[in-house]
Design an enzyme around this catalytic site. Structure first.
Site, mmCIF file in Angstrom:
data_model
loop_
_atom_site.group_PDB
_atom_site.id
_atom_site.type_symbol
_atom_site.label_atom_id
_atom_site.label_comp_id
_atom_site.label_asym_id
_atom_site.label_seq_id
_atom_site.Cartn_x
_atom_site.Cartn_y
_atom_site.Cartn_z
ATOM 1 N N TYR A 55 0.834 -1.219 0.000
ATOM 2 C CA TYR A 55 0.000 0.000 0.000
ATOM 3 C C TYR A 55 0.866 1.266 0.000
ATOM 4 O O TYR A 55 0.326 2.358 -0.050
ATOM 5 C CB TYR A 55 -0.907 0.067 1.237
ATOM 6 C CG TYR A 55 -1.765 -1.147 1.518
ATOM 7 C CD1 TYR A 55 -2.180 -2.001 0.501
ATOM 8 C CD2 TYR A 55 -2.180 -1.437 2.816
ATOM 9 C CE1 TYR A 55 -2.964 -3.113 0.775
ATOM 10 C CE2 TYR A 55 -2.966 -2.545 3.091
ATOM 11 C CZ TYR A 55 -3.340 -3.379 2.070
ATOM 12 O OH TYR A 55 -4.110 -4.479 2.364
ATOM 13 N N HIS B 164 1.385 -11.256 2.492
ATOM 14 C CA HIS B 164 0.161 -10.599 2.002
ATOM 15 C C HIS B 164 -0.747 -11.528 1.199
ATOM 16 O O HIS B 164 -1.967 -11.395 1.231
ATOM 17 C CB HIS B 164 0.557 -9.375 1.160
ATOM 18 C CG HIS B 164 -0.488 -8.308 1.101
ATOM 19 N ND1 HIS B 164 -0.190 -6.969 1.099
ATOM 20 C CD2 HIS B 164 -1.839 -8.370 1.029
ATOM 21 C CE1 HIS B 164 -1.311 -6.270 1.031
ATOM 22 N NE2 HIS B 164 -2.323 -7.100 0.987
#
Ligand SMILES: NC(=O)c1ccc[n+]([C@@H]2O[C@H](COP(=O)([O-])OP(=O)(O)OC[C@H]3O[C@@H](n4cnc5c(N)ncnc54)[C@H](OP(=O)(O)O)[C@@H]3O)[C@@H](O)[C@H]2O)c1
Length: 291
Positions: A51, A118
Protein backbone atom coordinates in the site's frame (compact mmCIF):
# COMPACT_ATOMS: atom_id res chain seq x y z
CA UNK A 1 -17.32 -12.17 25.45
CA UNK A 2 -19.41 -9.97 23.17
CA UNK A 3 -21.34 -7.97 25.78
CA UNK A 4 -18.06 -7.17 27.52
CA UNK A 5 -16.44 -5.70 24.41
CA UNK A 6 -14.85 -2.27 24.72
CA UNK A 7 -12.49 -0.29 22.53
CA UNK A 8 -9.69 -1.62 24.74
CA UNK A 9 -10.62 -5.27 24.06
CA UNK A 10 -7.76 -7.46 22.90
CA UNK A 11 -7.29 -11.04 21.76
CA UNK A 12 -4.43 -13.14 23.08
CA UNK A 13 -2.25 -14.38 20.24
CA UNK A 14 -0.44 -17.72 19.96
CA UNK A 15 2.79 -15.70 20.21
CA UNK A 16 1.76 -14.56 23.69
CA UNK A 17 1.20 -10.93 22.66
CA UNK A 18 -2.19 -9.19 22.67
CA UNK A 19 -3.85 -7.71 19.60
CA UNK A 20 -6.42 -4.90 19.91
CA UNK A 21 -9.69 -6.13 18.43
CA UNK A 22 -10.37 -3.07 16.25
CA UNK A 23 -7.88 -1.63 13.76
CA UNK A 24 -7.40 1.48 11.70
CA UNK A 25 -6.63 0.34 8.15
CA UNK A 26 -5.88 3.37 6.00
CA UNK A 27 -4.71 3.44 2.39
CA UNK A 28 -4.76 7.04 1.13
CA UNK A 29 -4.21 10.04 3.47
CA UNK A 30 -2.73 7.49 5.85
CA UNK A 31 -0.94 9.84 8.25
CA UNK A 32 -4.01 11.94 9.02
CA UNK A 33 -6.28 8.87 9.16
CA UNK A 34 -4.03 7.11 11.68
CA UNK A 35 -3.69 10.30 13.75
CA UNK A 36 -7.49 10.66 13.76
CA UNK A 37 -7.97 6.98 14.66
CA UNK A 38 -5.44 6.93 17.50
CA UNK A 39 -7.04 10.06 18.93
CA UNK A 40 -10.46 8.35 18.72
CA UNK A 41 -9.13 5.42 20.78
CA UNK A 42 -7.98 2.87 18.19
CA UNK A 43 -4.69 1.21 19.20
CA UNK A 44 -4.04 -0.96 16.15
CA UNK A 45 -2.74 0.16 12.74
CA UNK A 46 -2.78 -2.06 9.63
CA UNK A 47 -0.33 -1.13 6.86
CA UNK A 48 1.44 -2.97 4.03
CA UNK A 49 4.49 -2.68 1.82
CA UNK A 50 2.09 -3.00 -1.12
CA UNK A 51 0.00 0.00 0.00
CA UNK A 52 3.10 2.22 0.20
CA UNK A 53 1.69 3.56 3.47
CA UNK A 54 4.20 2.27 6.01
CA UNK A 55 6.03 5.60 6.34
CA UNK A 56 2.95 7.79 7.03
CA UNK A 57 1.40 5.13 9.30
CA UNK A 58 4.70 4.82 11.16
CA UNK A 59 5.06 8.58 11.51
CA UNK A 60 1.55 9.01 12.92
CA UNK A 61 2.22 6.14 15.35
CA UNK A 62 5.58 7.59 16.47
CA UNK A 63 4.09 11.05 16.89
CA UNK A 64 1.18 9.72 18.92
CA UNK A 65 3.44 7.68 21.15
CA UNK A 66 5.48 10.76 21.89
CA UNK A 67 3.94 12.57 24.91
CA UNK A 68 4.59 16.02 23.45
CA UNK A 69 2.26 15.24 20.51
CA UNK A 70 -0.50 13.15 22.02
CA UNK A 71 -0.52 15.13 25.24
CA UNK A 72 -0.82 11.81 27.04
CA UNK A 73 2.33 10.78 28.87
CA UNK A 74 0.87 7.34 29.48
CA UNK A 75 0.85 6.44 25.75
CA UNK A 76 4.01 4.77 24.50
CA UNK A 77 5.00 2.70 21.46
CA UNK A 78 3.98 -0.41 23.40
CA UNK A 79 0.36 0.75 23.42
CA UNK A 80 0.00 0.73 19.62
CA UNK A 81 -0.08 -2.56 17.69
CA UNK A 82 1.52 -2.02 14.27
CA UNK A 83 1.11 -4.44 11.35
CA UNK A 84 2.70 -4.60 7.92
CA UNK A 85 2.67 -7.16 5.13
CA UNK A 86 5.27 -8.64 2.84
CA UNK A 87 4.42 -7.89 -0.79
CA UNK A 88 3.33 -11.00 -2.72
CA UNK A 89 5.15 -9.91 -5.89
CA UNK A 90 8.24 -12.12 -6.43
CA UNK A 91 7.80 -13.63 -2.98
CA UNK A 92 10.92 -15.39 -1.66
CA UNK A 93 13.14 -15.78 1.39
CA UNK A 94 15.34 -12.90 0.22
CA UNK A 95 12.47 -10.53 -0.65
CA UNK A 96 10.73 -11.13 2.69
CA UNK A 97 13.98 -10.68 4.64
CA UNK A 98 14.74 -7.43 2.79
CA UNK A 99 11.22 -6.15 3.27
CA UNK A 100 11.24 -6.64 7.03
CA UNK A 101 14.37 -4.46 7.27
CA UNK A 102 12.85 -1.92 4.88
CA UNK A 103 9.66 -1.81 6.97
CA UNK A 104 11.66 -1.07 10.11
CA UNK A 105 13.45 1.75 8.28
CA UNK A 106 10.29 3.15 6.64
CA UNK A 107 8.23 3.19 9.82
CA UNK A 108 11.01 4.30 12.15
CA UNK A 109 9.57 1.88 14.72
CA UNK A 110 11.98 -0.24 16.70
CA UNK A 111 9.97 -3.41 16.04
CA UNK A 112 6.88 -4.47 14.11
CA UNK A 113 4.10 -6.10 16.11
CA UNK A 114 2.82 -8.24 13.27
CA UNK A 115 4.18 -9.12 9.84
CA UNK A 116 1.97 -11.03 7.43
CA UNK A 117 2.64 -12.63 4.06
CA UNK A 118 0.16 -10.60 2.00
CA UNK A 119 -0.96 -13.34 -0.39
CA UNK A 120 -0.02 -16.96 -1.21
CA UNK A 121 1.25 -16.27 -4.74
CA UNK A 122 4.52 -17.67 -6.08
CA UNK A 123 4.39 -21.41 -5.41
CA UNK A 124 5.52 -23.57 -2.47
CA UNK A 125 9.19 -22.55 -2.39
CA UNK A 126 8.31 -18.85 -2.44
CA UNK A 127 5.80 -19.22 0.40
CA UNK A 128 8.08 -21.41 2.50
CA UNK A 129 11.07 -19.11 1.98
CA UNK A 130 9.05 -16.05 3.00
CA UNK A 131 7.82 -17.86 6.12
CA UNK A 132 11.36 -18.82 7.10
CA UNK A 133 12.44 -15.17 6.73
CA UNK A 134 9.61 -14.10 9.06
CA UNK A 135 10.55 -16.78 11.62
CA UNK A 136 14.13 -15.47 11.59
CA UNK A 137 12.84 -11.90 11.95
CA UNK A 138 11.01 -12.95 15.13
CA UNK A 139 14.19 -14.56 16.48
CA UNK A 140 16.08 -11.36 15.70
CA UNK A 141 13.54 -9.27 17.67
CA UNK A 142 12.52 -7.29 14.58
CA UNK A 143 8.96 -8.67 14.54
CA UNK A 144 6.85 -9.96 17.44
CA UNK A 145 4.14 -12.02 15.77
CA UNK A 146 3.72 -13.43 12.27
CA UNK A 147 0.96 -14.75 10.07
CA UNK A 148 -0.52 -14.89 6.61
CA UNK A 149 -3.18 -13.19 4.55
CA UNK A 150 -5.42 -14.53 1.81
CA UNK A 151 -4.27 -18.16 2.25
CA UNK A 152 -6.81 -20.85 1.37
CA UNK A 153 -7.09 -23.97 3.53
CA UNK A 154 -4.77 -25.80 1.10
CA UNK A 155 -2.11 -23.09 1.59
CA UNK A 156 -2.62 -23.25 5.36
CA UNK A 157 -2.20 -27.05 5.37
CA UNK A 158 1.01 -26.64 3.37
CA UNK A 159 2.28 -24.06 5.86
CA UNK A 160 1.41 -26.23 8.84
CA UNK A 161 3.39 -29.14 7.36
CA UNK A 162 6.30 -26.80 6.60
CA UNK A 163 6.33 -25.47 10.17
CA UNK A 164 6.94 -29.06 11.37
CA UNK A 165 9.69 -29.53 8.79
CA UNK A 166 11.36 -26.21 9.54
CA UNK A 167 11.10 -26.82 13.28
CA UNK A 168 12.94 -30.12 12.95
CA UNK A 169 15.57 -28.53 10.68
CA UNK A 170 16.13 -25.76 13.25
CA UNK A 171 16.71 -28.16 16.11
CA UNK A 172 13.13 -28.97 17.15
CA UNK A 173 11.34 -27.53 20.14
CA UNK A 174 8.33 -25.34 20.65
CA UNK A 175 7.94 -22.62 18.03
CA UNK A 176 11.19 -23.34 16.17
CA UNK A 177 9.32 -23.56 12.85
CA UNK A 178 7.38 -20.40 13.64
CA UNK A 179 3.96 -19.78 15.16
CA UNK A 180 0.95 -18.68 13.13
CA UNK A 181 -0.62 -15.98 15.28
CA UNK A 182 -2.90 -14.15 12.82
CA UNK A 183 -4.59 -14.64 9.47
CA UNK A 184 -6.18 -11.83 7.45
CA UNK A 185 -9.00 -12.35 4.95
CA UNK A 186 -11.99 -10.59 3.44
CA UNK A 187 -14.69 -11.62 5.92
CA UNK A 188 -18.20 -10.23 6.37
CA UNK A 189 -21.74 -11.68 6.35
CA UNK A 190 -21.63 -12.18 2.58
CA UNK A 191 -18.27 -13.95 2.80
CA UNK A 192 -18.10 -15.68 6.21
CA UNK A 193 -15.35 -18.15 5.12
CA UNK A 194 -16.43 -20.80 7.61
CA UNK A 195 -13.79 -23.30 6.41
CA UNK A 196 -10.89 -20.92 6.98
CA UNK A 197 -12.32 -19.50 10.21
CA UNK A 198 -12.81 -23.04 11.60
CA UNK A 199 -9.23 -23.96 10.64
CA UNK A 200 -7.97 -20.92 12.52
CA UNK A 201 -10.23 -21.31 15.55
CA UNK A 202 -9.08 -24.93 15.99
CA UNK A 203 -5.51 -23.62 16.29
CA UNK A 204 -6.11 -20.42 18.28
CA UNK A 205 -5.23 -18.20 15.31
CA UNK A 206 -6.82 -14.73 15.32
CA UNK A 207 -8.88 -13.89 12.23
CA UNK A 208 -8.59 -10.35 10.91
CA UNK A 209 -11.48 -9.24 8.71
CA UNK A 210 -10.75 -6.86 5.86
CA UNK A 211 -13.50 -5.10 3.89
CA UNK A 212 -15.61 -5.37 7.07
CA UNK A 213 -18.11 -2.77 5.79
CA UNK A 214 -18.07 -4.39 2.31
CA UNK A 215 -16.84 -1.09 0.86
CA UNK A 216 -20.30 0.36 1.47
CA UNK A 217 -21.70 -1.92 -1.26
CA UNK A 218 -24.39 -3.50 0.95
CA UNK A 219 -25.95 -0.22 2.07
CA UNK A 220 -29.36 -1.31 0.74
CA UNK A 221 -29.60 -4.50 2.83
CA UNK A 222 -32.75 -4.40 5.02
CA UNK A 223 -31.16 -6.39 7.81
CA UNK A 224 -28.62 -3.62 8.42
CA UNK A 225 -31.27 -0.99 9.23
CA UNK A 226 -29.86 2.52 9.63
CA UNK A 227 -26.45 2.00 11.26
CA UNK A 228 -24.90 -0.11 8.46
CA UNK A 229 -21.17 0.35 9.00
CA UNK A 230 -21.49 0.07 12.76
CA UNK A 231 -23.61 -3.09 12.56
CA UNK A 232 -21.10 -4.77 10.26
CA UNK A 233 -18.15 -3.87 12.50
CA UNK A 234 -20.07 -5.04 15.56
CA UNK A 235 -20.97 -8.30 13.74
CA UNK A 236 -17.28 -8.87 13.12
CA UNK A 237 -16.34 -8.20 16.75
CA UNK A 238 -19.13 -10.45 18.06
CA UNK A 239 -17.89 -13.22 15.75
CA UNK A 240 -14.55 -12.89 17.55
CA UNK A 241 -12.79 -11.38 14.52
CA UNK A 242 -10.52 -8.33 14.32
CA UNK A 243 -12.23 -5.93 11.88
CA UNK A 244 -10.07 -3.58 9.77
CA UNK A 245 -12.36 -0.79 8.54
CA UNK A 246 -10.93 1.85 6.22
CA UNK A 247 -12.20 5.40 6.10
CA UNK A 248 -10.72 8.75 5.15
CA UNK A 249 -13.73 10.53 6.69
CA UNK A 250 -13.04 11.73 10.26
CA UNK A 251 -16.68 11.35 11.33
CA UNK A 252 -16.72 7.73 10.04
CA UNK A 253 -13.41 6.92 11.73
CA UNK A 254 -15.10 7.91 15.02
CA UNK A 255 -18.41 6.24 14.09
CA UNK A 256 -16.66 2.95 13.25
CA UNK A 257 -15.18 2.88 16.75
CA UNK A 258 -18.49 3.75 18.36
CA UNK A 259 -19.79 0.18 18.42
CA UNK A 260 -19.59 -0.68 22.10
CA UNK A 261 -22.88 0.64 23.47
CA UNK A 262 -25.13 -1.86 21.69
CA UNK A 263 -25.17 -5.57 20.97
CA UNK A 264 -26.57 -7.53 18.04
CA UNK A 265 -29.00 -10.12 19.40
CA UNK A 266 -28.52 -13.82 18.65
CA UNK A 267 -31.61 -13.62 16.44
CA UNK A 268 -30.17 -10.76 14.37
CA UNK A 269 -26.75 -12.46 14.21
CA UNK A 270 -28.66 -15.42 12.73
CA UNK A 271 -30.22 -13.16 10.09
CA UNK A 272 -26.70 -12.16 9.07
CA UNK A 273 -25.69 -15.81 8.45
CA UNK A 274 -26.00 -15.63 4.67
CA UNK A 275 -23.83 -18.59 3.58
CA UNK A 276 -22.99 -16.50 0.50
CA UNK A 277 -19.55 -16.43 -1.13
CA UNK A 278 -19.47 -12.91 -2.55
CA UNK A 279 -16.04 -11.22 -2.36
CA UNK A 280 -15.89 -7.48 -3.02
CA UNK A 281 -12.05 -7.48 -3.33
CA UNK A 282 -9.48 -9.86 -4.83
CA UNK A 283 -9.59 -13.52 -3.78
CA UNK A 284 -6.16 -15.20 -3.72
CA UNK A 285 -7.51 -17.97 -1.42
CA UNK A 286 -8.58 -19.94 -4.49
CA UNK A 287 -5.17 -19.79 -6.16
CA UNK A 288 -3.66 -23.27 -6.77
CA UNK A 289 -0.63 -24.40 -4.79
CA UNK A 290 1.74 -24.19 -7.76
CA UNK A 291 0.85 -20.58 -8.63
N1 LIG B 1 -4.96 -8.28 3.04
C1 LIG B 1 -5.54 -7.87 1.94
O1 LIG B 1 -5.35 -8.44 0.87
C2 LIG B 1 -6.46 -6.69 1.95
C3 LIG B 1 -7.31 -6.45 0.85
C4 LIG B 1 -8.17 -5.35 0.91
C5 LIG B 1 -8.20 -4.55 2.04
N2 LIG B 1 -7.36 -4.80 3.09
C6 LIG B 1 -7.31 -3.94 4.27
O2 LIG B 1 -8.60 -3.73 4.77
C7 LIG B 1 -8.89 -2.34 4.78
C8 LIG B 1 -10.34 -2.12 4.53
O3 LIG B 1 -10.72 -2.64 3.30
P1 LIG B 1 -11.54 -1.83 2.20
O4 LIG B 1 -11.23 -0.38 2.25
O5 LIG B 1 -11.34 -2.51 0.93
O6 LIG B 1 -13.05 -2.08 2.65
P2 LIG B 1 -14.02 -1.47 3.79
O7 LIG B 1 -13.28 -1.03 4.99
O8 LIG B 1 -15.12 -2.47 3.93
O9 LIG B 1 -14.67 -0.21 3.04
C9 LIG B 1 -14.07 1.04 2.96
C10 LIG B 1 -15.04 1.95 2.21
O10 LIG B 1 -16.25 2.06 2.94
C11 LIG B 1 -16.46 3.40 3.33
N3 LIG B 1 -16.85 3.41 4.75
C12 LIG B 1 -16.05 3.25 5.83
N4 LIG B 1 -16.77 3.31 6.96
C13 LIG B 1 -18.06 3.50 6.58
C14 LIG B 1 -19.27 3.65 7.31
N5 LIG B 1 -19.31 3.63 8.64
N6 LIG B 1 -20.42 3.84 6.60
C15 LIG B 1 -20.39 3.86 5.27
N7 LIG B 1 -19.28 3.74 4.52
C16 LIG B 1 -18.12 3.55 5.18
C17 LIG B 1 -15.16 4.14 3.10
O11 LIG B 1 -15.43 5.44 2.67
P3 LIG B 1 -14.55 6.74 3.09
O12 LIG B 1 -13.11 6.31 3.12
O13 LIG B 1 -14.86 7.70 1.98
O14 LIG B 1 -15.05 7.19 4.40
C18 LIG B 1 -14.51 3.32 1.99
O15 LIG B 1 -14.98 3.75 0.73
C19 LIG B 1 -7.96 -1.72 3.74
O16 LIG B 1 -7.68 -0.38 3.99
C20 LIG B 1 -6.72 -2.59 3.92
O17 LIG B 1 -5.94 -2.12 5.01
C21 LIG B 1 -6.51 -5.87 3.06
Amino acid sequence: MSSNLTIQSTLKLNSGYEIPALASAPIEQAESCVREALTAGYRHVDSAVGYRNEAPCGKATRDFASPSSSGDEAVTREHVFFTSKVRPLKLSYESAKTQVDATLAETGLGYIDLMLIHAPYGGPEARKGAWRALVEAVDAGKVRSIGVSNYGVHHLDELEAYIQELGAERGGGQGKGGIISVGQWEVHPWLPRDDIVDWCRARGIAVEAYCPVVRGERAGEQVLQGARGQILIRWSLQKGHVPLPKSVTPSRIKENANVYDFEISQEDMGKLETKEYSPCAWDPTTSPLDK
